[in-house]
Scaffold this motif. Structure first.
Motif, short mmCIF file in Angstrom:
data_model
loop_
_atom_site.label_atom_id
_atom_site.label_comp_id
_atom_site.label_asym_id
_atom_site.label_seq_id
_atom_site.Cartn_x
_atom_site.Cartn_y
_atom_site.Cartn_z
N LEU A 1 -19.92 27.57 -23.60
CA LEU A 1 -19.54 28.45 -24.69
C LEU A 1 -19.28 27.68 -25.98
CD1 LEU A 1 -16.99 30.63 -22.67
CD2 LEU A 1 -19.41 31.11 -23.09
N HIS A 2 -19.65 28.28 -27.11
CA HIS A 2 -19.45 27.67 -28.41
C HIS A 2 -18.25 28.31 -29.10
CE1 HIS A 2 -20.44 27.38 -32.87
NE2 HIS A 2 -20.15 26.16 -32.50
N GLY A 3 -17.32 27.47 -29.54
CA GLY A 3 -16.18 28.00 -30.28
C GLY A 3 -14.95 27.15 -30.10
N ASP A 4 -13.86 27.62 -30.70
CA ASP A 4 -12.56 26.97 -30.62
C ASP A 4 -11.95 27.26 -29.25
OD1 ASP A 4 -9.77 26.42 -30.79
OD2 ASP A 4 -9.83 26.66 -32.96
N CYS A 5 -11.59 26.21 -28.52
CA CYS A 5 -11.09 26.43 -27.15
C CYS A 5 -9.84 27.29 -27.13
CB CYS A 5 -10.85 25.10 -26.45
SG CYS A 5 -9.36 24.22 -26.99
N LEU A 6 -8.99 27.17 -28.13
CA LEU A 6 -7.76 27.96 -28.15
C LEU A 6 -8.06 29.44 -28.19
CD1 LEU A 6 -4.71 27.97 -28.16
CD2 LEU A 6 -4.75 27.66 -30.64
N GLU A 7 -9.10 29.82 -28.93
CA GLU A 7 -9.48 31.23 -29.02
C GLU A 7 -10.24 31.69 -27.78
OE1 GLU A 7 -8.31 33.15 -31.38
OE2 GLU A 7 -7.30 31.37 -32.16
N ILE A 8 -11.14 30.87 -27.28
CA ILE A 8 -11.95 31.27 -26.12
C ILE A 8 -11.11 31.30 -24.85
CG2 ILE A 8 -13.89 30.60 -24.65
CD1 ILE A 8 -15.35 29.69 -27.12
N LEU A 9 -10.16 30.37 -24.72
CA LEU A 9 -9.29 30.38 -23.54
C LEU A 9 -8.54 31.70 -23.42
CD1 LEU A 9 -7.80 26.75 -23.61
CD2 LEU A 9 -9.19 27.74 -21.79
N LYS A 10 -8.19 32.29 -24.55
CA LYS A 10 -7.46 33.56 -24.54
C LYS A 10 -8.30 34.70 -23.96
CE LYS A 10 -4.59 32.37 -28.53
NZ LYS A 10 -4.26 32.67 -29.95
#
Length: 277
Positions: free
Chosen positions: A4-13
């Motif tokens: 997945l592409h993106g900020d881990c803090l946002e994707i983890l949520k």
């Protein structure tokens, strides 16, 4: 596999609570490393606060019997960072995790055998200094929710040096395999071109992730997560361990593209479409 592409803090949520068995990752160390899309020079308090935020999400998505292996390095002039980070995460009034084991990833070592032979093995980045010695190791902190997660110690073990110990010690069950302990000598693979083969300033070996998978003991059924995928080392390790439930998150498009290319090459090589090596 899910890259997945993106900020881990946002994707983890967006991931379900308790949906992961094992997390193996190596975040930016905040030591001024030249990443492609990440500023690695935050004030220390700000960096620790950021780490606590994404680690809190890791705790949420990790199963109660899950393991979180956190690889962190230091710099000779900044040796406290790994210790400050682990204190932030596993100490104080509101710890997020319990530190169950501390492993030392040894990249390079020189030893003298019983016969007196001196052997040097591995790779390290030499430094020119009158104050510091070459830094040849990093930490791998094993964090769990309760400190009581069982491990398959011999799955990640090594043969006995003295074979007489197999019969002498009853716990061996007659098997020539012992717990490796908390010192892991895992060198980098030799490469010809860093730009082509390792276009990332801070990677860990595939074997390090495989060691964590074996130690956790769930085999191919493991649900594995790496919030800082980089160029896909953990994804390749997952494939080699026959893990299909893998999730990797990467902020940088170049690194993620490289990860997908490396994984595709690994899958093709496994299928016999590409030569080994």
């Amino acid at each position: 596999m899910n890259l997945l592409h993106g900020d881990c803090l946002e994707i983890l949520k967006t991931l379900d609570a308790g949906s992961q068995d094992l997390v193996v990752t190596s975040p930016p160390y905040n030591l001024g490393i030249n990443y492609n899309s990440f500023k690695d020079t935050s004030p220390r308090k700000e960096y620790l606060k950021w780490c606590r935020s994404w680690v809190a999400e890791v705790r949420r998505v990790l199963a109660d019997d899950g393991s979180f292996f956190l690889n962190v390095g230091a710099a000779p002039a900044n040796p406290l960072m790994p210790h400050q980070l682990i204190l932030e995460l596993a100490d104080g009034e509101e710890p997020l995790f319990i530190l169950q084991n501390t492993f030392h990833w040894v990249k390079s070592i020189s030893i003298e055998t019983r016969s007196g032979e001196r052997i040097s093995a591995g790779h390290f980045k030499p430094i020119n200094s009158k104050r510091f010695v070459n830094d040849c190791h990093e930490y791998v902190f094993h964090l769990t929710k309760n400190g009581e997660v069982p491990l398959d110690r011999r799955a990640a073990g090594v043969p006995y040096q003295d074979k007489s110990n197999i019969a002498r010690w009853g716990h061996t069950g007659g098997a020539d395999l012992r717990c490796r302990g908390n010192t892991w000598f895992i060198p980098y693979d030799t490469i010809m071109s860093r730009d082509k083969e390792r276009p990332h300033p801070a990677t860990f070996p595939i074997a390090l992730v495989e060691q964590c998978v074996k130690l956790h003991g769930k085999g191919s059924a493991t649900r594995l997560l790496d919030p800082f995928l980089g160029i896909g080392t953990s994804a390749i390790a997952a494939h080699r361990q026959r893990i299909t439930a893998f999730t990797g998150i990467e902020l940088d498009e170049l690194y993620l593209r490289t990860a997908r290319e490396r994984l595709a090459e690994e899958v093709a090589r496994f299928a016999g479409e590409l030569p080994l090596g």
